[in-house]
Write a protein that holds these residues in place. Structure first.
Motif, PDB file in Angstrom:
ATOM      1  N   PHE A   1      33.990  46.313  41.068  1.00 49.88           N
ATOM      2  CA  PHE A   1      33.028  47.202  39.942  1.00 49.88           C
ATOM      3  C   PHE A   1      31.765  47.922  41.240  1.00 49.88           C
ATOM      4  CE2 PHE A   1      34.487  43.532  37.081  1.00 49.88           C
ATOM      5  CZ  PHE A   1      35.429  44.250  36.834  1.00 49.88           C
ATOM      6  N   GLY A   2      32.280  47.446  42.650  1.00 48.00           N
ATOM      7  CA  GLY A   2      31.491  48.581  43.660  1.00 48.00           C
ATOM      8  C   GLY A   2      30.037  47.639  43.435  1.00 48.00           C
ATOM      9  N   ARG A   3      30.059  46.254  43.814  1.00 48.62           N
ATOM     10  CA  ARG A   3      28.775  45.598  44.412  1.00 48.62           C
ATOM     11  C   ARG A   3      29.463  45.514  44.998  1.00 48.62           C
ATOM     12  NH1 ARG A   3      29.701  44.504  38.855  1.00 48.62           N
ATOM     13  NH2 ARG A   3      30.460  42.250  39.188  1.00 48.62           N
ATOM     14  N   PRO A   4      28.658  45.938  46.305  1.00 48.08           N
ATOM     15  CA  PRO A   4      29.257  44.998  47.808  1.00 48.08           C
ATOM     16  C   PRO A   4      28.266  43.497  48.022  1.00 48.08           C
ATOM     17  CG  PRO A   4      28.415  47.008  48.047  1.00 48.08           C
ATOM     18  CD  PRO A   4      28.343  47.481  46.457  1.00 48.08           C
ATOM     19  N   GLY A   5      29.252  42.711  48.465  1.00 53.27           N
ATOM     20  CA  GLY A   5      28.418  41.527  48.750  1.00 53.27           C
ATOM     21  C   GLY A   5      28.373  40.647  47.337  1.00 53.27           C
ATOM     22  N   ALA A   6      28.457  40.933  46.000  1.00 52.82           N
ATOM     23  CA  ALA A   6      28.694  40.230  45.173  1.00 52.82           C
ATOM     24  C   ALA A   6      30.119  39.209  45.010  1.00 52.82           C
ATOM     25  CB  ALA A   6      28.553  40.678  43.768  1.00 52.82           C
ATOM     26  N   PRO A   7      29.605  38.187  44.384  1.00 50.45           N
ATOM     27  CA  PRO A   7      30.576  36.936  44.549  1.00 50.45           C
ATOM     28  C   PRO A   7      31.586  37.655  43.681  1.00 50.45           C
ATOM     29  CG  PRO A   7      28.410  35.870  44.060  1.00 50.45           C
ATOM     30  CD  PRO A   7      28.038  37.651  44.166  1.00 50.45           C
ATOM     31  N   LYS A   8      32.886  36.986  44.230  1.00 51.76           N
ATOM     32  CA  LYS A   8      34.036  37.448  42.864  1.00 51.76           C
ATOM     33  C   LYS A   8      34.895  36.856  41.938  1.00 51.76           C
ATOM     34  CE  LYS A   8      36.519  41.405  46.462  1.00 51.76           C
ATOM     35  NZ  LYS A   8      37.881  41.656  46.616  1.00 51.76           N
ATOM     36  N   HIS A   9      34.430  37.207  40.344  1.00 53.86           N
ATOM     37  CA  HIS A   9      34.880  36.531  39.243  1.00 53.86           C
ATOM     38  C   HIS A   9      35.803  37.257  39.016  1.00 53.86           C
ATOM     39  CE1 HIS A   9      35.350  36.460  34.594  1.00 53.86           C
ATOM     40  NE2 HIS A   9      33.988  35.503  34.995  1.00 53.86           N
ATOM     41  N   PRO A  10      37.069  35.579  38.483  1.00 54.73           N
ATOM     42  CA  PRO A  10      38.072  36.025  38.406  1.00 54.73           C
ATOM     43  C   PRO A  10      39.000  37.064  38.206  1.00 54.73           C
ATOM     44  CG  PRO A  10      38.083  33.935  38.012  1.00 54.73           C
ATOM     45  CD  PRO A  10      35.532  34.353  38.422  1.00 54.73           C
ATOM     46  N   ALA A  11      37.527  37.615  36.647  1.00 51.81           N
ATOM     47  CA  ALA A  11      38.112  38.782  36.675  1.00 51.81           C
ATOM     48  C   ALA A  11      38.510  40.011  37.239  1.00 51.81           C
ATOM     49  CB  ALA A  11      37.545  39.001  35.054  1.00 51.81           C
ATOM     50  N   ASP A  12      37.047  39.737  38.360  1.00 54.84           N
ATOM     51  CA  ASP A  12      37.350  41.078  39.473  1.00 54.84           C
ATOM     52  C   ASP A  12      38.617  40.887  40.376  1.00 54.84           C
ATOM     53  OD1 ASP A  12      34.824  40.915  38.425  1.00 54.84           O
ATOM     54  OD2 ASP A  12      33.777  40.975  40.164  1.00 54.84           O
ATOM     55  N   LEU A  13      39.404  39.859  40.384  1.00 51.50           N
ATOM     56  CA  LEU A  13      39.650  39.983  41.134  1.00 51.50           C
ATOM     57  C   LEU A  13      41.033  39.828  41.199  1.00 51.50           C
ATOM     58  CD1 LEU A  13      38.745  35.851  42.828  1.00 51.50           C
ATOM     59  CD2 LEU A  13      38.771  38.019  43.986  1.00 51.50           C
ATOM     60  N   GLN A  14      41.655  40.294  39.880  1.00 52.28           N
ATOM     61  CA  GLN A  14      42.826  39.502  38.709  1.00 52.28           C
ATOM     62  C   GLN A  14      43.139  41.566  38.837  1.00 52.28           C
ATOM     63  OE1 GLN A  14      44.645  38.058  37.550  1.00 52.28           O
ATOM     64  NE2 GLN A  14      46.029  38.733  36.074  1.00 52.28           N
ATOM     65  N   LEU A  15      41.989  41.924  38.941  1.00 54.70           N
ATOM     66  CA  LEU A  15      42.483  43.620  39.102  1.00 54.70           C
ATOM     67  C   LEU A  15      43.618  43.740  40.086  1.00 54.70           C
ATOM     68  CD1 LEU A  15      38.557  45.405  38.259  1.00 54.70           C
ATOM     69  CD2 LEU A  15      40.605  45.508  36.966  1.00 54.70           C
ATOM     70  N   GLU A  16      43.188  43.281  41.139  1.00 54.55           N
ATOM     71  CA  GLU A  16      43.775  43.124  42.774  1.00 54.55           C
ATOM     72  C   GLU A  16      44.700  42.642  42.826  1.00 54.55           C
ATOM     73  OE1 GLU A  16      41.106  42.035  45.772  1.00 54.55           O
ATOM     74  OE2 GLU A  16      39.487  43.682  44.665  1.00 54.55           O
ATOM     75  N   ARG A  17      45.654  41.656  41.899  1.00 58.43           N
ATOM     76  CA  ARG A  17      46.645  40.999  41.496  1.00 58.43           C
ATOM     77  C   ARG A  17      47.393  41.895  41.653  1.00 58.43           C
ATOM     78  NH1 ARG A  17      42.802  35.831  39.913  1.00 58.43           N
ATOM     79  NH2 ARG A  17      42.241  35.026  41.566  1.00 58.43           N
TER      80      ARG A  17
END
Length: 244
Positions: free
Chosen positions: A31-47
């Protein structure tokens, strides 16, 4: 007459290596926030690996993800009504003889055409008057299991308006819930999904998945402007926003 398993197109082998592996690379926040902790929803985009196939009278939405679970565990999550009620929605068998079912929340109806545990499941899928077909395959891998869903949908006005995201964004959300369920968070998966729905993070997830399906459409040969407009309409629909 039931279609054969080969009636839905096979996914090609030239997948992105990172997506096929099922693990995100690096620390880049989607989501374009460098260094921000990844939420499961964020990680799911890449899985998830996403692909669109276009034919004269239909399209095929391909969603694939690698899980650490054994095939029989994924199969149980997909076919046991008690499990489906936790991560997906309640499903009722309306006719055992005809192998008919109905989902209680969205009112989807269908027929089980192929039930080859724990390898292949094929269903008809009718929602809001639109007939389509699902083929779900599970393949054992060194990392666990690869789950591939192919949703064959008609080339009609609905597709012209919303494109691949109308189907794909919904399955992205379902795969997110399935991942939580299979990762041992069954007790909280429903609460997690309800908290995500309507939240700012949830809206960002919708925007990001709609954009991912826009890119998949363009890669499949769709006009860039048309694919972008369809993705915008899809995201607005899922977020409950009015569209022009």
């Amino acid at each position: 007459m039931a279609h054969s398993a080969s009636s839905v197109e096979e996914a090609p082998a030239d997948k992105n290596a990172e997506q096929a592996a099922g693990e995100p690379a690096g620390d880049k926040d989607p989501f374009g926030r460098p260094g921000a902790p990844k939420h499961p929803a964020d990680l799911q985009l890449e899985r998830v690996y996403r692909q669109v196939g276009n034919k004269e009278n239909h399209h095929v939405i391909v969603v694939e993800q690698t899980f650490t679970n054994a095939p029989h565990e994924i199969w149980a999550a997909l076919t046991d009504p008690e499990n489906l009620a936790v991560w997906f929605e309640p499903v009722t068998v309306t006719s055992k003889e005809d192998r008919r079912f109905r989902t209680e929340k969205t009112g989807t109806e269908g027929t089980v055409q192929i039930f080859d545990a724990p390898r292949l499941l094929q269903l008809t899928w009718t929602n809001d008057g639109q007939d389509s077909e699902l083929q779900i395959s599970i393949t054992q891998t060194a990392a666990g299991s690869s789950l591939t869903l192919r949703h064959r949908v008609p080339a009609n006005e609905h597709w012209d308006t919303y494109g691949a995201g109308a189907t794909g964004v919904g399955w992205d959300g379902a795969f997110l819930a399935l991942h939580a369920f299979l990762s041992g968070r069954a007790a909280t998966v429903r609460q997690r999904m309800e908290e995500l729905e309507g939240s700012e993070r949830g809206k960002r997830f919708i925007d990001a998945t709609a954009k991912a399906w826009e890119k998949a459409q363009i890669a499949a040969g769709s006009d860039e402007d048309a694919a972008h407009a369809q993705a915008e309409r899809t995201a607005a629909f899922y977020k409950g926003e009015a569209t022009a």
